[in-house]
Every structure is written in C-alpha cells, then in structure tokens.
Design an enzyme around this catalytic site. Sequence first.
Site, PDB file in Angstrom:
ATOM      1  N   ALA A  70      49.154  36.501  15.680  1.00 50.98           N
ATOM      2  CA  ALA A  70      48.399  37.334  16.547  1.00 50.98           C
ATOM      3  C   ALA A  70      49.116  36.973  17.510  1.00 50.98           C
ATOM      4  O   ALA A  70      49.518  38.155  18.394  1.00 50.98           O
ATOM      5  CB  ALA A  70      47.466  37.086  16.300  1.00 50.98           C
ATOM      6  N   THR A  71      49.578  35.799  18.318  1.00 51.19           N
ATOM      7  CA  THR A  71      49.993  35.688  19.627  1.00 51.19           C
ATOM      8  C   THR A  71      51.365  36.160  19.421  1.00 51.19           C
ATOM      9  O   THR A  71      51.803  37.084  20.624  1.00 51.19           O
ATOM     10  CB  THR A  71      49.837  33.828  20.260  1.00 51.19           C
ATOM     11  OG1 THR A  71      48.951  33.922  19.660  1.00 51.19           O
ATOM     12  CG2 THR A  71      50.297  33.682  21.068  1.00 51.19           C
ATOM     13  N   ASN A 150      36.949  39.053  20.272  1.00 50.71           N
ATOM     14  CA  ASN A 150      36.820  37.554  19.969  1.00 50.71           C
ATOM     15  C   ASN A 150      35.723  36.938  20.122  1.00 50.71           C
ATOM     16  O   ASN A 150      35.383  35.351  19.858  1.00 50.71           O
ATOM     17  CB  ASN A 150      37.261  36.762  20.224  1.00 50.71           C
ATOM     18  CG  ASN A 150      38.617  36.697  21.398  1.00 50.71           C
ATOM     19  OD1 ASN A 150      39.496  37.562  22.108  1.00 50.71           O
ATOM     20  ND2 ASN A 150      38.706  35.452  22.187  1.00 50.71           N
ATOM     21  N   GLN A 178      41.306  40.223  14.682  1.00 50.13           N
ATOM     22  CA  GLN A 178      39.471  39.534  14.933  1.00 50.13           C
ATOM     23  C   GLN A 178      39.311  41.287  14.047  1.00 50.13           C
ATOM     24  O   GLN A 178      37.768  40.802  13.996  1.00 50.13           O
ATOM     25  CB  GLN A 178      38.353  39.653  15.954  1.00 50.13           C
ATOM     26  CG  GLN A 178      39.022  38.204  16.606  1.00 50.13           C
ATOM     27  CD  GLN A 178      38.784  37.065  16.448  1.00 50.13           C
ATOM     28  OE1 GLN A 178      38.002  36.790  15.603  1.00 50.13           O
ATOM     29  NE2 GLN A 178      39.108  36.264  16.836  1.00 50.13           N
ATOM     30  N   ALA A 199      46.932  36.188   9.857  1.00 56.26           N
ATOM     31  CA  ALA A 199      45.784  35.658   8.241  1.00 56.26           C
ATOM     32  C   ALA A 199      45.124  34.681   8.738  1.00 56.26           C
ATOM     33  O   ALA A 199      43.943  35.147   7.675  1.00 56.26           O
ATOM     34  CB  ALA A 199      47.577  35.069   7.526  1.00 56.26           C
ATOM     35  N   THR A 238      64.157  32.989   8.777  1.00 59.47           N
ATOM     36  CA  THR A 238      63.739  32.790   7.681  1.00 59.47           C
ATOM     37  C   THR A 238      62.320  33.293   7.269  1.00 59.47           C
ATOM     38  O   THR A 238      61.724  32.572   7.821  1.00 59.47           O
ATOM     39  CB  THR A 238      64.230  31.526   6.601  1.00 59.47           C
ATOM     40  OG1 THR A 238      65.324  31.769   7.131  1.00 59.47           O
ATOM     41  CG2 THR A 238      63.865  31.221   6.079  1.00 59.47           C
ATOM     42  N   CYS A 323      35.131  26.930  26.073  1.00 62.41           N
ATOM     43  CA  CYS A 323      36.028  27.911  24.525  1.00 62.41           C
ATOM     44  C   CYS A 323      38.165  27.795  24.846  1.00 62.41           C
ATOM     45  O   CYS A 323      38.331  27.547  23.977  1.00 62.41           O
ATOM     46  CB  CYS A 323      36.074  29.279  24.929  1.00 62.41           C
ATOM     47  SG  CYS A 323      35.517  30.174  23.443  1.00 62.41           S
TER      48      CYS A 323
HETATM   49  N1  PLP Z   1      44.021  38.049  19.162  1.00 57.43           N
HETATM   50  C1  PLP Z   1      43.095  37.659  19.426  1.00 57.43           C
HETATM   51  C2  PLP Z   1      41.929  38.776  19.476  1.00 57.43           C
HETATM   52  C3  PLP Z   1      42.098  36.251  18.937  1.00 57.43           C
HETATM   53  O1  PLP Z   1      40.864  35.781  18.206  1.00 57.43           O
HETATM   54  C4  PLP Z   1      43.535  35.155  18.542  1.00 57.43           C
HETATM   55  C5  PLP Z   1      43.033  33.990  17.977  1.00 57.43           C
HETATM   56  O2  PLP Z   1      42.616  32.735  18.270  1.00 57.43           O
HETATM   57  C6  PLP Z   1      44.654  36.223  18.793  1.00 57.43           C
HETATM   58  C7  PLP Z   1      45.235  36.589  19.219  1.00 57.43           C
HETATM   59  C8  PLP Z   1      45.759  34.721  18.078  1.00 57.43           C
HETATM   60  O3  PLP Z   1      46.163  34.622  17.283  1.00 57.43           O
HETATM   61  P1  PLP Z   1      46.447  33.573  16.760  1.00 57.43           P
HETATM   62  O4  PLP Z   1      46.215  31.788  16.337  1.00 57.43           O
HETATM   63  O5  PLP Z   1      46.793  34.274  15.126  1.00 57.43           O
HETATM   64  O6  PLP Z   1      48.336  32.986  17.576  1.00 57.43           O
END
Ligand code: PLP
Length: 384
Positions: A70-71, A150, A178, A199, A238, A323
């Site tokens: 997600a990042t 989150n 989330q 995932a 890849t 957190c």
């Molecule tokens: N966005 C939200 C709302 C999240 O809760 C998180 C997880 O910490 C992320 C993004 C980042 O996800 P990832 O660990 O897959 O980069």
Amino acid sequence: PIYMDYSATTPIDPRVADKMIPYLREQFGNPASRSHMYGWTAEKAVEEARGHVAALVNADPREIIWTSGATESNNLAIKGAAQFYKTKGKHIITVKTEHKSVLDTVRELERIGFEATYLEPQDNGLITVEQLAAAVRPDTILVSVMLVNNEIGVIQPIDEIGVFCRSKGIIFHCDAAQATGKVVIDLQKTKVDLMTFTAHKTYGPKGVGALYVCRKPRVRLEAQMHGGGHERGLRSGTLPTHQIVGMGEAFRIAKEEMDSEIGRIQALRDRLAKGLQEIEEVYINGDMDHRVPHNLNVSFNYVEGESLIMAIKDIAVSSGSACTSASLEPSYVLRALGRSDELAHSSIRFTIGRFSTEEDIDFAVNLLKSKVHKLRDLSPLWDM
Ligand code: PLP
C-alpha cells in the site's frame, strides 16, 4: 500473547501459504519470460491472481497494477497523478487522519511546488462531501481519502466523494488497504479513479500490493519506477510470482468468506465493547455506526498509556502513544478527532479477525479490567 493487532498485519491464512509454496520451489520462472514453459506457468499464475484481486472489487483485471504494498501504491497514485496532471492544476486535497504513506507523499509534493489542503474530520472521524466541496479550488487536480481508517476503523463516504469528484473532473484516489474483505467494494458503482490495496492486511503475504487504475474514464499516471516496462510501463520490475499468487488467493478467500465472516467478527467486537464498557471512564474513539466490525479503539481515562501497554503484554494490541514506530507523540489521528493528549495517549486499538475467538475476547476483557483498576489505584489523579 493473544493477537489482537490485525490492522498492523494479519496472520497469513494457511491456505494462502500452501498456494505460494510451489512458486517458491519448482515454479520459479519469470512471468516475463515468453519463450518457455517456466515463464508461461508463472505468467498464468500471475494473471489468475490478478483476476482474483479484480473480482473482489468488481474491476477489470487490466485495471490492476502490482506493487510492493500500500505504501508504494499510495506513492504511485498520488505522485503519478499529480505529475501527469500538473499542467491542469497544483492543488491536492486529503484528510488529516490519512495514513502516513499518503500524508508524507502529499507533503513531499508540497515541497516541490504543489499545494495541499488537509481536511479536519469531525469528532467521529468522518469527513463530509460538503467539507470537501468547500475546500475545492479551480486548480484542484486530486483528492485522496481513505476507505477504512487504520486506527479507528471508520468508513469514509467514498460513494458520495466519488460522485462529487467526477462531477468536477477531479481525480479521486482512495487508500483501501484496511478495507478489503471488510467492506463491499464495487468499482462498477463507486466512482474511484485510483484505489490502493495490500495483501498483508487481508491474510496474504507482506511485500505485495496493487493499485487499481480506472480505464473508463481513463486515468493517466507518471511512472515512479522505471525499467523493463512491466505492468504497462507503470511499474517496472520483475514480478514476485509467489507473493502475487498469495495475494490472489487471499483476495479470492476474502470474496468467498466475507459475508459469513463479518457477522462472527461483529459479535466478537460487540462482546469486547460490552466487556470493556463495564470499566469506568472508558471512551470509544470514532463513529460506531460507520465502522468496520474488526476495530475497537478505546481510551482509558486516568491511566498512563505506556504503563497500560506494559501491563497488558499478554495481549498484542496497538497503543495510541506508541503507534508510529519510535515516536512517543500521541496518535495524530485521535488528536485530529479532538481528543485530549491524555485520552489519545491512553488509547488502545483492538483489531480482531479471522482467527480471533470468544476466549480471546474474554481473556482481554478480564485482563483490562484487572490492570486498569490496579493502575488507577496507583494514580494520584484517580479518586473514586
Ligand atoms: N495505508 C493504510 C491505511 C495502512 O493501514 C497501511 C498499513 O500500515 C498502509 C497504507 C501501508 O501498507 P503497506 O504496509 O502495505 O505498505
């Protein structure tokens, strides 16, 4: 310790792990190898997984781009759209309670000349379309609002936001990290242009995610990772077949089991809320109606957050004071909701999921009851 930190990451579902193993062993081919069986097998597995991810959110598989999580999806969506559409305008709108991977990405864009508005949520953690409309400028090009928060689990009104953004010709990005497997996502109905997935919050492996990039109307992005031109040139590198297969299986299971799972989890969460509310001076953070059933975020007044976390080490939870990594700042999300420093500091996020049981809940409630009483007996501020 009993695991109640499903929003940090979920345990991997054993069915997902089983599905991944062959792609770590004999099926090691590069999905981009077009000239032999090893490549074809890997490519087929990747495309099958893409289909599962698309199916969970009712999208076209061609709209799914693999990323590392997600990042990265948030970075690609926000930087990629801002850079592509920069000649249209320089203004971006997001919300103070977004994940850091959205907030820091927008900050970075501000550093290079974009302008941003950070909406202040109401006390319940939600924003309204009216608030958004009031912040829009003629040069607004992008809005980024998450689906499920989150920390407090609240669900933002993305259907309305989508309709509004589309009527104004503004790109709408939504971080749904989330949300998958917790709320129904239907991208044929909801007008989102870019949506972030990962995932590892949905019983899949860490280090793999996806970005939905809408085809109708077509949304364009500037690539952030350049190289071999994988993923239609949007994300070179890849493909990690085993990770992708894991994400596909995790999302396939999520679609299949979501309906039956949610009722069970809701019952567990309600049991937890009821138990904890037998303690005096507890405050639930975030709206309880517009919220996923997996989350309960509670502040325990007259208890010092750090001491509480130390006292309840038999359960694995997140605290509003510890957190984000090493920082001892109280949660910026709870502060944005108008919670005092004290209440933000003394908050605990309980997040439960597929493998949580009634016994886990009862254990947590009893532990909290006894430890909160003990800590308050030691506190000079507690006088009841
Ligand atoms: N966005 C939200 C709302 C999240 O809760 C998180 C997880 O910490 C992320 C993004 C980042 O996800 P990832 O660990 O897959 O980069």
